[in-house]
Design an enzyme around this catalytic site. Sequence first.
Site, PDB file in Angstrom:
ATOM      1  N   GLU A  83      -5.815  18.977  10.085  1.00  0.00           N
ATOM      2  CA  GLU A  83      -6.835  17.999   9.698  1.00  0.00           C
ATOM      3  C   GLU A  83      -7.729  18.612   8.627  1.00  0.00           C
ATOM      4  O   GLU A  83      -8.861  18.188   8.428  1.00  0.00           O
ATOM      5  CB  GLU A  83      -7.618  17.477  10.901  1.00  0.00           C
ATOM      6  CG  GLU A  83      -8.151  18.502  11.839  1.00  0.00           C
ATOM      7  CD  GLU A  83      -8.813  17.863  13.066  1.00  0.00           C
ATOM      8  OE1 GLU A  83      -9.711  17.040  12.867  1.00  0.00           O
ATOM      9  OE2 GLU A  83      -8.431  18.219  14.185  1.00  0.00           O
ATOM     10  N   CYS A 120      -6.869  16.652  16.256  1.00  0.00           N
ATOM     11  CA  CYS A 120      -6.304  17.853  16.885  1.00  0.00           C
ATOM     12  C   CYS A 120      -4.989  17.597  17.609  1.00  0.00           C
ATOM     13  O   CYS A 120      -4.262  18.537  17.915  1.00  0.00           O
ATOM     14  CB  CYS A 120      -7.303  18.456  17.866  1.00  0.00           C
ATOM     15  SG  CYS A 120      -8.932  18.673  17.159  1.00  0.00           S
ATOM     16  N   HIS A 244      -6.501  21.044  25.288  1.00  0.00           N
ATOM     17  CA  HIS A 244      -7.130  21.196  23.972  1.00  0.00           C
ATOM     18  C   HIS A 244      -8.523  21.788  24.217  1.00  0.00           C
ATOM     19  O   HIS A 244      -9.284  21.278  25.044  1.00  0.00           O
ATOM     20  CB  HIS A 244      -7.234  19.846  23.267  1.00  0.00           C
ATOM     21  CG  HIS A 244      -8.147  19.890  22.074  1.00  0.00           C
ATOM     22  ND1 HIS A 244      -7.935  20.765  21.035  1.00  0.00           N
ATOM     23  CD2 HIS A 244      -9.288  19.218  21.765  1.00  0.00           C
ATOM     24  CE1 HIS A 244      -8.894  20.612  20.131  1.00  0.00           C
ATOM     25  NE2 HIS A 244      -9.738  19.675  20.560  1.00  0.00           N
ATOM     26  N   ASN A 328     -12.656  26.956  17.765  1.00  0.00           N
ATOM     27  CA  ASN A 328     -11.774  25.792  17.700  1.00  0.00           C
ATOM     28  C   ASN A 328     -10.778  25.943  16.546  1.00  0.00           C
ATOM     29  O   ASN A 328     -11.184  26.169  15.407  1.00  0.00           O
ATOM     30  CB  ASN A 328     -12.629  24.529  17.491  1.00  0.00           C
ATOM     31  CG  ASN A 328     -11.849  23.254  17.752  1.00  0.00           C
ATOM     32  OD1 ASN A 328     -10.657  23.294  18.040  1.00  0.00           O
ATOM     33  ND2 ASN A 328     -12.529  22.120  17.659  1.00  0.00           N
ATOM     34  N   SER A 364      -9.473  13.562  18.279  1.00  0.00           N
ATOM     35  CA  SER A 364     -10.547  12.580  18.125  1.00  0.00           C
ATOM     36  C   SER A 364     -10.005  11.350  17.415  1.00  0.00           C
ATOM     37  O   SER A 364      -9.030  11.415  16.675  1.00  0.00           O
ATOM     38  CB  SER A 364     -11.675  13.175  17.289  1.00  0.00           C
ATOM     39  OG  SER A 364     -12.260  14.230  17.986  1.00  0.00           O
TER      40      SER A 364
HETATM   41  C1  LIG Z   1     -13.590  18.438  17.485  1.00  0.00           C
HETATM   42  C2  LIG Z   1     -12.376  18.446  18.298  1.00  0.00           C
HETATM   43  O1  LIG Z   1     -11.696  19.443  18.407  1.00  0.00           O
HETATM   44  C3  LIG Z   1     -12.021  17.212  19.031  1.00  0.00           C
HETATM   45  C4  LIG Z   1     -12.703  17.244  20.340  1.00  0.00           C
HETATM   46  O2  LIG Z   1     -12.312  17.959  21.225  1.00  0.00           O
HETATM   47  S1  LIG Z   1     -14.042  16.215  20.580  1.00  0.00           S
HETATM   48  C5  LIG Z   1     -14.883  16.896  22.018  1.00  0.00           C
HETATM   49  C6  LIG Z   1     -15.661  18.120  21.621  1.00  0.00           C
HETATM   50  N1  LIG Z   1     -16.571  17.851  20.517  1.00  0.00           N
HETATM   51  C7  LIG Z   1     -16.808  18.765  19.546  1.00  0.00           C
HETATM   52  O3  LIG Z   1     -16.290  19.862  19.588  1.00  0.00           O
HETATM   53  C8  LIG Z   1     -17.686  18.304  18.418  1.00  0.00           C
HETATM   54  C9  LIG Z   1     -18.311  19.453  17.651  1.00  0.00           C
HETATM   55  N2  LIG Z   1     -19.339  20.131  18.419  1.00  0.00           N
HETATM   56  C10 LIG Z   1     -20.592  19.591  18.614  1.00  0.00           C
HETATM   57  O4  LIG Z   1     -20.910  18.505  18.139  1.00  0.00           O
HETATM   58  C11 LIG Z   1     -21.593  20.398  19.400  1.00  0.00           C
HETATM   59  O5  LIG Z   1     -21.369  21.756  19.180  1.00  0.00           O
HETATM   60  C12 LIG Z   1     -21.577  20.119  20.942  1.00  0.00           C
HETATM   61  C13 LIG Z   1     -21.758  18.613  21.201  1.00  0.00           C
HETATM   62  C14 LIG Z   1     -20.272  20.570  21.551  1.00  0.00           C
HETATM   63  C15 LIG Z   1     -22.719  20.911  21.592  1.00  0.00           C
HETATM   64  O6  LIG Z   1     -23.911  20.367  21.125  1.00  0.00           O
HETATM   65  P1  LIG Z   1     -25.301  21.179  21.147  1.00  0.00           P
HETATM   66  O7  LIG Z   1     -26.352  20.153  21.074  1.00  0.00           O
HETATM   67  O8  LIG Z   1     -25.289  22.240  20.117  1.00  0.00           O
HETATM   68  O9  LIG Z   1     -25.301  21.962  22.510  1.00  0.00           O
HETATM   69  P2  LIG Z   1     -25.908  21.569  23.932  1.00  0.00           P
HETATM   70  O10 LIG Z   1     -25.245  20.310  24.430  1.00  0.00           O
HETATM   71  O11 LIG Z   1     -27.367  21.605  23.887  1.00  0.00           O
HETATM   72  O12 LIG Z   1     -25.394  22.818  24.763  1.00  0.00           O
HETATM   73  C16 LIG Z   1     -24.018  23.006  25.025  1.00  0.00           C
HETATM   74  C17 LIG Z   1     -23.871  23.384  26.491  1.00  0.00           C
HETATM   75  O13 LIG Z   1     -24.531  24.633  26.691  1.00  0.00           O
HETATM   76  C18 LIG Z   1     -25.460  24.507  27.776  1.00  0.00           C
HETATM   77  N3  LIG Z   1     -26.576  25.403  27.477  1.00  0.00           N
HETATM   78  C19 LIG Z   1     -27.509  25.276  26.506  1.00  0.00           C
HETATM   79  N4  LIG Z   1     -28.355  26.328  26.543  1.00  0.00           N
HETATM   80  C20 LIG Z   1     -27.963  27.123  27.560  1.00  0.00           C
HETATM   81  C21 LIG Z   1     -28.421  28.368  28.112  1.00  0.00           C
HETATM   82  N5  LIG Z   1     -29.487  28.980  27.609  1.00  0.00           N
HETATM   83  N6  LIG Z   1     -27.757  28.900  29.159  1.00  0.00           N
HETATM   84  C22 LIG Z   1     -26.673  28.284  29.685  1.00  0.00           C
HETATM   85  N7  LIG Z   1     -26.187  27.093  29.210  1.00  0.00           N
HETATM   86  C23 LIG Z   1     -26.809  26.534  28.147  1.00  0.00           C
HETATM   87  C24 LIG Z   1     -25.855  23.046  27.792  1.00  0.00           C
HETATM   88  O14 LIG Z   1     -26.372  22.648  29.053  1.00  0.00           O
HETATM   89  C25 LIG Z   1     -24.530  22.386  27.473  1.00  0.00           C
HETATM   90  O15 LIG Z   1     -23.692  22.392  28.609  1.00  0.00           O
HETATM   91  P3  LIG Z   1     -23.354  20.989  29.361  1.00  0.00           P
HETATM   92  O16 LIG Z   1     -22.731  20.107  28.328  1.00  0.00           O
HETATM   93  O17 LIG Z   1     -22.398  21.401  30.427  1.00  0.00           O
HETATM   94  O18 LIG Z   1     -24.652  20.462  29.844  1.00  0.00           O
END
Ligand SMILES: CC(=O)CC(=O)SCCNC(=O)CCNC(=O)[C@H](O)C(C)(C)COP(=O)(O)OP(=O)(O)OC[C@H]1O[C@@H](n2cnc3c(N)ncnc32)[C@H](O)[C@@H]1OP(=O)(O)O
Length: 445
Positions: A83, A120, A244, A328, A364
């Site tokens: 991709e 993916c 994945h 990833n 996705s």
């Molecule tokens: C992209 C693909 O390959 C296709 C897919 O699989 S789609 C599904 C996955 N999506 C993606 O990968 C999209 C790209 N990534 C993102 O948009 C972002 O990185 C994300 C949504 C994955 C995370 O977003 P973020 O706002 O940066 O992180 P945030 O949600 O606050 O924290 C991530 C985790 O760490 C945890 N966390 C945060 N701070 C922490 C700390 N100090 N100690 C322990 N855990 C902590 C949070 O609770 C959260 O866990 P849960 O979801 O289990 O509650």
Amino acid sequence: MTAVGIDAVEIWTGNLKLDLPGVFAPEKGEDPEKYTKGLGLNASSFPDSYEDIVTMGANAAHRLMERKGLEPDDIGRIDVATESAFDNSKPVSTYIAGCLESVFEGDFHHANKGERKFACIAGTQSLDDAYNWIRAGRNRGRGALVIATDTALYARDDPGEATQGAGAIALYITEDPDLVTLSTEQGYGSADETDFLKPNQQFPSVDGKRSVQVYLARMREALVDYQSVAGELHLDDVRFVPFHTPFPGMVRKAAMLAYRHIIRDTAVEDELADEIGRQPRQEAFETDDEFRDALREYMDGLKETDRYQEWYAETIDPTLTIAREVGNWYTGSVHVARISALKYAVEQGEDLAGQTLAVGSYGSGAQAEIHTEIVQDGWAAEIEALNVDEQLADRYELTWDDYEEIHDAHNHDMDVDIEPMTAPDGEFVFGGWGRMGEREYEYVE
Ligand SMILES: CC(=O)CC(=O)SCCNC(=O)CCNC(=O)[C@H](O)C(C)(C)COP(=O)(O)OP(=O)(O)OC[C@H]1O[C@@H](n2cnc3c(N)ncnc32)[C@H](O)[C@@H]1OP(=O)(O)O
């Protein structure tokens, strides 16, 4: 019926490494445990300035062909899943074939080449195409090369920046394979979703939180669909479940969902009932919110049970060890998870031949697919031949300044030329631009 599957696999990581808790988190003003505990990541791999999807894919394929003693004439099909493509017409597989022709005797003029796109999941779809081509009897005794290669980079300051990575997987698909055979049964969960997309742009537009929910919803559908054709899946019948893995924390959620689904109405649910009650059933609740709250409470309890934790430690955690260090790899990610699990089994001295893997792919946009694989007698020799630990250890560790520089260098909208941070060694490198804007490559001894 002849068994068809993966005969050999190779892995190629980007040559750079970004330490997420040590370098990235402090610059972002974040707690390092968000990475190590929340997302489950220690590092992301990155491409050096001379690396891209072609060099990484060609390097993985080159290693595979050399190790298996293959020549171009043995390969009747080259499919690349990515991709991160840079050309809307000419497929990456032609560039990779060109690279391979420069180091092997003969050519790939006889080989059918293509490029697969569905985020993916395209890596698994290319595997399907290869399987179908062989099962249809169109392969003339030849095998198929499937390459999943991506530079998973996000725009600076996008939340996705936490979950980047770069690398390639090469798979060789044949009859009577040495590694795993693939089930004919498959389950799908597919819907028109707007969670992650790149409408003619290099870096993705992502609704991160929604993308997590869409992953889970489609994976659940795929599981139900798989069971409708293959019958019930039992926990004891499956040794590993490679999913994945955009980041290991995502798999933690998917594994919990799959476990809950699989144990429903089984003796396992009954045995756990004393400790955490029975699973909530939708019909027992007046509103969706009440049902969801009850479900959340059940899951919180399930997660703490010894039984679930032991299953997770044995079946899921071993699939995540490489992802924790590379991040990833989009199309390659589920194939990294398979390698991690098999590598763990080799290290434990476990005999896996005849055991089952349940593989959960996702892309996705969105689609999930589940199939099973049976591990073959030659599996351990194949996995022992990989040098993934060496590759990971040899990566150059980026400082924050290096990271900013290399991200800019790979940004198509910026004109930034930087000195490589590593010295290529026995690999294909990007050599510059040709007269029609094509990319040119060379092999560096
Ligand atoms: C992209 C693909 O390959 C296709 C897919 O699989 S789609 C599904 C996955 N999506 C993606 O990968 C999209 C790209 N990534 C993102 O948009 C972002 O990185 C994300 C949504 C994955 C995370 O977003 P973020 O706002 O940066 O992180 P945030 O949600 O606050 O924290 C991530 C985790 O760490 C945890 N966390 C945060 N701070 C922490 C700390 N100090 N100690 C322990 N855990 C902590 C949070 O609770 C959260 O866990 P849960 O979801 O289990 O509650």
